[in-house]
Design a protein around this motif. Structure first.
Motif, PDB file in Angstrom:
ATOM      1  N   ALA A  79       0.830  -1.203   0.000  1.00  0.00           N
ATOM      2  CA  ALA A  79       0.000   0.000   0.000  1.00  0.00           C
ATOM      3  C   ALA A  79       0.865   1.254   0.000  1.00  0.00           C
ATOM      4  CB  ALA A  79      -0.917  -0.005   1.219  1.00  0.00           C
ATOM      5  N   GLY A  80       0.411   2.259  -0.715  1.00  0.00           N
ATOM      6  CA  GLY A  80       1.151   3.515  -0.774  1.00  0.00           C
ATOM      7  C   GLY A  80       0.766   4.297  -2.011  1.00  0.00           C
ATOM      8  N   ALA A  81       1.353   5.489  -2.157  1.00  0.00           N
ATOM      9  CA  ALA A  81       1.113   6.332  -3.323  1.00  0.00           C
ATOM     10  C   ALA A  81       2.238   6.122  -4.325  1.00  0.00           C
ATOM     11  CB  ALA A  81       1.040   7.798  -2.913  1.00  0.00           C
ATOM     12  N   TYR A  82       1.868   5.940  -5.574  1.00  0.00           N
ATOM     13  CA  TYR A  82       2.870   5.672  -6.605  1.00  0.00           C
ATOM     14  C   TYR A  82       2.669   6.621  -7.786  1.00  0.00           C
ATOM     15  CZ  TYR A  82       3.521   1.259  -4.073  1.00  0.00           C
ATOM     16  OH  TYR A  82       3.759   0.311  -3.103  1.00  0.00           O
ATOM     17  N   ASP A  83       3.787   7.056  -8.347  1.00  0.00           N
ATOM     18  CA  ASP A  83       3.750   7.852  -9.573  1.00  0.00           C
ATOM     19  C   ASP A  83       4.217   6.945 -10.706  1.00  0.00           C
ATOM     20  OD1 ASP A  83       3.677   9.808 -11.478  1.00  0.00           O
ATOM     21  OD2 ASP A  83       5.570  10.737 -10.897  1.00  0.00           O
ATOM     22  N   PHE A  84       3.263   6.248 -11.317  1.00  0.00           N
ATOM     23  CA  PHE A  84       3.612   5.301 -12.365  1.00  0.00           C
ATOM     24  C   PHE A  84       3.926   6.003 -13.680  1.00  0.00           C
ATOM     25  CE2 PHE A  84       0.773   2.532  -9.727  1.00  0.00           C
ATOM     26  CZ  PHE A  84       1.735   1.590  -9.387  1.00  0.00           C
ATOM     27  N   TRP A  85       4.850   5.416 -14.427  1.00  0.00           N
ATOM     28  CA  TRP A  85       5.043   5.763 -15.825  1.00  0.00           C
ATOM     29  C   TRP A  85       4.469   4.601 -16.633  1.00  0.00           C
ATOM     30  CZ3 TRP A  85       7.111  10.151 -18.184  1.00  0.00           C
ATOM     31  CH2 TRP A  85       7.651  11.106 -17.320  1.00  0.00           C
ATOM     32  N   ILE A  86       3.155   4.458 -16.577  1.00  0.00           N
ATOM     33  CA  ILE A  86       2.428   3.449 -17.340  1.00  0.00           C
ATOM     34  C   ILE A  86       1.399   4.194 -18.171  1.00  0.00           C
ATOM     35  CG2 ILE A  86       0.910   1.440 -17.257  1.00  0.00           C
ATOM     36  CD1 ILE A  86       2.052   0.759 -14.523  1.00  0.00           C
ATOM     37  N   SER A  87       1.531   4.169 -19.479  1.00  0.00           N
ATOM     38  CA  SER A  87       0.620   4.954 -20.314  1.00  0.00           C
ATOM     39  C   SER A  87       0.687   4.482 -21.752  1.00  0.00           C
ATOM     40  CB  SER A  87       0.977   6.450 -20.243  1.00  0.00           C
ATOM     41  OG  SER A  87       2.243   6.677 -20.836  1.00  0.00           O
ATOM     42  N   THR A  88      -0.186   5.040 -22.569  1.00  0.00           N
ATOM     43  CA  THR A  88      -0.085   4.818 -24.008  1.00  0.00           C
ATOM     44  C   THR A  88       1.136   5.577 -24.539  1.00  0.00           C
ATOM     45  OG1 THR A  88      -1.420   6.767 -24.516  1.00  0.00           O
ATOM     46  CG2 THR A  88      -2.595   4.672 -24.214  1.00  0.00           C
ATOM     47  N   PHE A  89       1.537   5.254 -25.759  1.00  0.00           N
ATOM     48  CA  PHE A  89       2.618   6.011 -26.400  1.00  0.00           C
ATOM     49  C   PHE A  89       2.267   7.498 -26.429  1.00  0.00           C
ATOM     50  CE2 PHE A  89       3.877   1.876 -28.020  1.00  0.00           C
ATOM     51  CZ  PHE A  89       5.256   1.984 -28.163  1.00  0.00           C
ATOM     52  N   HIS A  90       1.032   7.802 -26.812  1.00  0.00           N
ATOM     53  CA  HIS A  90       0.630   9.204 -26.916  1.00  0.00           C
ATOM     54  C   HIS A  90       0.585   9.873 -25.542  1.00  0.00           C
ATOM     55  CE1 HIS A  90      -1.003   7.588 -30.779  1.00  0.00           C
ATOM     56  NE2 HIS A  90      -0.443   8.698 -31.218  1.00  0.00           N
ATOM     57  N   GLY A  91       0.122   9.143 -24.528  1.00  0.00           N
ATOM     58  CA  GLY A  91       0.098   9.703 -23.184  1.00  0.00           C
ATOM     59  C   GLY A  91       1.486  10.011 -22.659  1.00  0.00           C
ATOM     60  N   ALA A 154       1.543   9.519 -42.625  1.00  0.00           N
ATOM     61  CA  ALA A 154       2.885  10.073 -42.793  1.00  0.00           C
ATOM     62  C   ALA A 154       3.531  10.327 -41.431  1.00  0.00           C
ATOM     63  CB  ALA A 154       2.835  11.366 -43.607  1.00  0.00           C
ATOM     64  N   LYS A 155       2.763  10.851 -40.499  1.00  0.00           N
ATOM     65  CA  LYS A 155       3.285  11.115 -39.156  1.00  0.00           C
ATOM     66  C   LYS A 155       3.628   9.815 -38.439  1.00  0.00           C
ATOM     67  CE  LYS A 155       1.047  15.593 -38.535  1.00  0.00           C
ATOM     68  NZ  LYS A 155       0.173  16.448 -37.714  1.00  0.00           N
ATOM     69  N   ASP A 156       2.821   8.761 -38.660  1.00  0.00           N
ATOM     70  CA  ASP A 156       3.124   7.466 -38.062  1.00  0.00           C
ATOM     71  C   ASP A 156       4.466   6.922 -38.557  1.00  0.00           C
ATOM     72  OD1 ASP A 156       0.783   7.461 -36.636  1.00  0.00           O
ATOM     73  OD2 ASP A 156      -0.293   6.117 -38.002  1.00  0.00           O
ATOM     74  N   GLU A 157       4.859   7.342 -39.744  1.00  0.00           N
ATOM     75  CA  GLU A 157       6.156   6.927 -40.290  1.00  0.00           C
ATOM     76  C   GLU A 157       7.258   7.938 -39.990  1.00  0.00           C
ATOM     77  OE1 GLU A 157       6.625   3.907 -41.605  1.00  0.00           O
ATOM     78  OE2 GLU A 157       4.536   3.589 -41.042  1.00  0.00           O
ATOM     79  N   GLY A 158       6.936   8.924 -39.146  1.00  0.00           N
ATOM     80  CA  GLY A 158       7.938   9.905 -38.746  1.00  0.00           C
ATOM     81  C   GLY A 158       8.288  10.912 -39.823  1.00  0.00           C
ATOM     82  N   ILE A 159       7.407  11.113 -40.797  1.00  0.00           N
ATOM     83  CA  ILE A 159       7.688  11.989 -41.939  1.00  0.00           C
ATOM     84  C   ILE A 159       7.154  13.392 -41.672  1.00  0.00           C
ATOM     85  CG2 ILE A 159       7.242  12.371 -44.396  1.00  0.00           C
ATOM     86  CD1 ILE A 159       6.973   9.300 -44.649  1.00  0.00           C
ATOM     87  N   THR A 160       8.025  14.377 -41.722  1.00  0.00           N
ATOM     88  CA  THR A 160       7.662  15.774 -41.527  1.00  0.00           C
ATOM     89  C   THR A 160       7.197  16.381 -42.849  1.00  0.00           C
ATOM     90  OG1 THR A 160       9.874  16.591 -42.040  1.00  0.00           O
ATOM     91  CG2 THR A 160       9.430  15.953 -39.733  1.00  0.00           C
ATOM     92  N   GLN A 241       4.685  -5.860 -31.388  1.00  0.00           N
ATOM     93  CA  GLN A 241       4.634  -6.113 -32.828  1.00  0.00           C
ATOM     94  C   GLN A 241       3.751  -5.103 -33.558  1.00  0.00           C
ATOM     95  OE1 GLN A 241       3.108  -7.997 -30.580  1.00  0.00           O
ATOM     96  NE2 GLN A 241       0.946  -7.991 -31.178  1.00  0.00           N
ATOM     97  N   ASP A 242       2.930  -4.360 -32.832  1.00  0.00           N
ATOM     98  CA  ASP A 242       2.031  -3.392 -33.461  1.00  0.00           C
ATOM     99  C   ASP A 242       2.630  -1.988 -33.573  1.00  0.00           C
ATOM    100  OD1 ASP A 242       0.078  -5.314 -33.799  1.00  0.00           O
ATOM    101  OD2 ASP A 242      -0.908  -4.879 -31.894  1.00  0.00           O
ATOM    102  N   THR A 243       3.857  -1.792 -33.130  1.00  0.00           N
ATOM    103  CA  THR A 243       4.453  -0.450 -33.193  1.00  0.00           C
ATOM    104  C   THR A 243       4.629  -0.005 -34.641  1.00  0.00           C
ATOM    105  OG1 THR A 243       6.657  -1.447 -33.016  1.00  0.00           O
ATOM    106  CG2 THR A 243       5.695  -0.573 -31.001  1.00  0.00           C
ATOM    107  N   ASN A 244       4.345   1.259 -34.901  1.00  0.00           N
ATOM    108  CA  ASN A 244       4.677   1.816 -36.215  1.00  0.00           C
ATOM    109  C   ASN A 244       6.102   2.375 -36.163  1.00  0.00           C
ATOM    110  OD1 ASN A 244       4.562   4.503 -35.094  1.00  0.00           O
ATOM    111  ND2 ASN A 244       2.342   4.536 -35.414  1.00  0.00           N
TER     112      ASN A 244
END
Length: 260
Positions: A79-91, A154-160, A241-244
């Motif tokens: 038990a306790g307070a935690y600051d997790f770094w658990i999130s979606t890529f976008h989060g 295009a953004k998913d492929e890192g293209i500016t 395996q689903d990462t772009n």
């Protein structure tokens, strides 16, 4: 190691949870306990001497998966307070940009644009879009959603926008289609540039920008990248395996130091 993290696991699962340093890839079918292994491993890692939730990053593809993982991890921890770094890529990228957006000239609290809002933004500024190929006379907004989807890919492929413009000028084309096809690609590149300009003027980012701008932050501000590389001694990716391309590039940057 606390043996409770291995309780009820089979040999392969226990081996994955107790794996030490270095890359680890888990390949398994549906219903074989991948989420259980992932959460047990996360809990085990934050219990290691000198480690904490600050040092372990877990990335998922959906908010639901992130919430489920956080709930399961909490069941494994005291038990306790935690600051997790658990999130979606976008989060994760949104959290990084909120801390460092000013370092690359972005607003610290940008408004996130949905795909529908992006389409409405383009429609409001239709007169500013250099549309010819994609502007049928009877319905000038007909292709806006398709163009938005194309920009998102295009953004998913890192293209500016700059890279897309370069591609439009240099991609080899068949002679009898060259003029029309190059004009079409130039048009898409120009709309992409205008769209990005409109968003910047109004303080917007879309979801593709979250990862694209975090990649730019890490490339242009290597000191900041080193801070995150030092912080995250372990990086866990659900459904890897689903990462772009952009997501994969982000993970490679983050793990370059510890390779865990």
């Amino acid at each position: 190691m606390n043996e409770s993290f291995l309780e009820g696991l089979n040999e392969a699962q226990a081996k994955a949870v107790s794996h030490g340093t270095g890359p680890l890839l888990i390949v398994a079918g549906a219903g074989t306990g991948k989420t259980t292994v992932l959460t047990r491993r996360y809990a085990r890692l934050v219990h290691e001497p000198g480690s904490s939730t600050e040092h372990v990053l877990a990335l998922t593809f959906t908010e639901k998966a992130a919430a489920e993982m956080e709930d399961r991890v909490l069941q494994q921890l005291s038990a306790g307070a935690y600051d997790f770094w658990i999130s979606t890529f976008h989060g994760f990228c949104q959290r990084v940009l909120e801390a460092h957006a000013l370092d690359i000239g972005l607003p610290t609290q940008p408004r996130l644009l949905t795909s529908t809002e992006g389409w409405l933004l383009l429609r409001r500024h239709l007169a500013e879009l250099p549309l010819v190929y994609y502007k049928p006379l009877g319905n000038p907004t007909k292709f806006l959603r398709a163009i938005m989807s194309h920009i998102s890919r295009a953004k998913d492929e890192g293209i500016t926008p700059e890279q897309y413009a370069h591609f439009a000028e240099t991609v080899p084309l068949v002679d009898d289609e060259q003029d029309v096809e190059r004009g079409r690609l130039r048009e898409l590149a120009a709309v992409y540039r205008v769209y990005q300009g409109l968003m910047r003027e109004q303080g917007y980012l879309d979801f593709g920008d979250l990862i694209l701008e975090t990649l730019r932050l890490f490339r242009e501000r290597p000191r900041i990248l080193r801070e995150y590389q030092e912080q995250f001694q372990q990086v866990l990716v659900d459904e890897f395996q689903d990462t772009n391309w952009a997501q994969y590039e982000l993970v490679k940057m983050l793990v370059a130091k510890h390779r865990n």
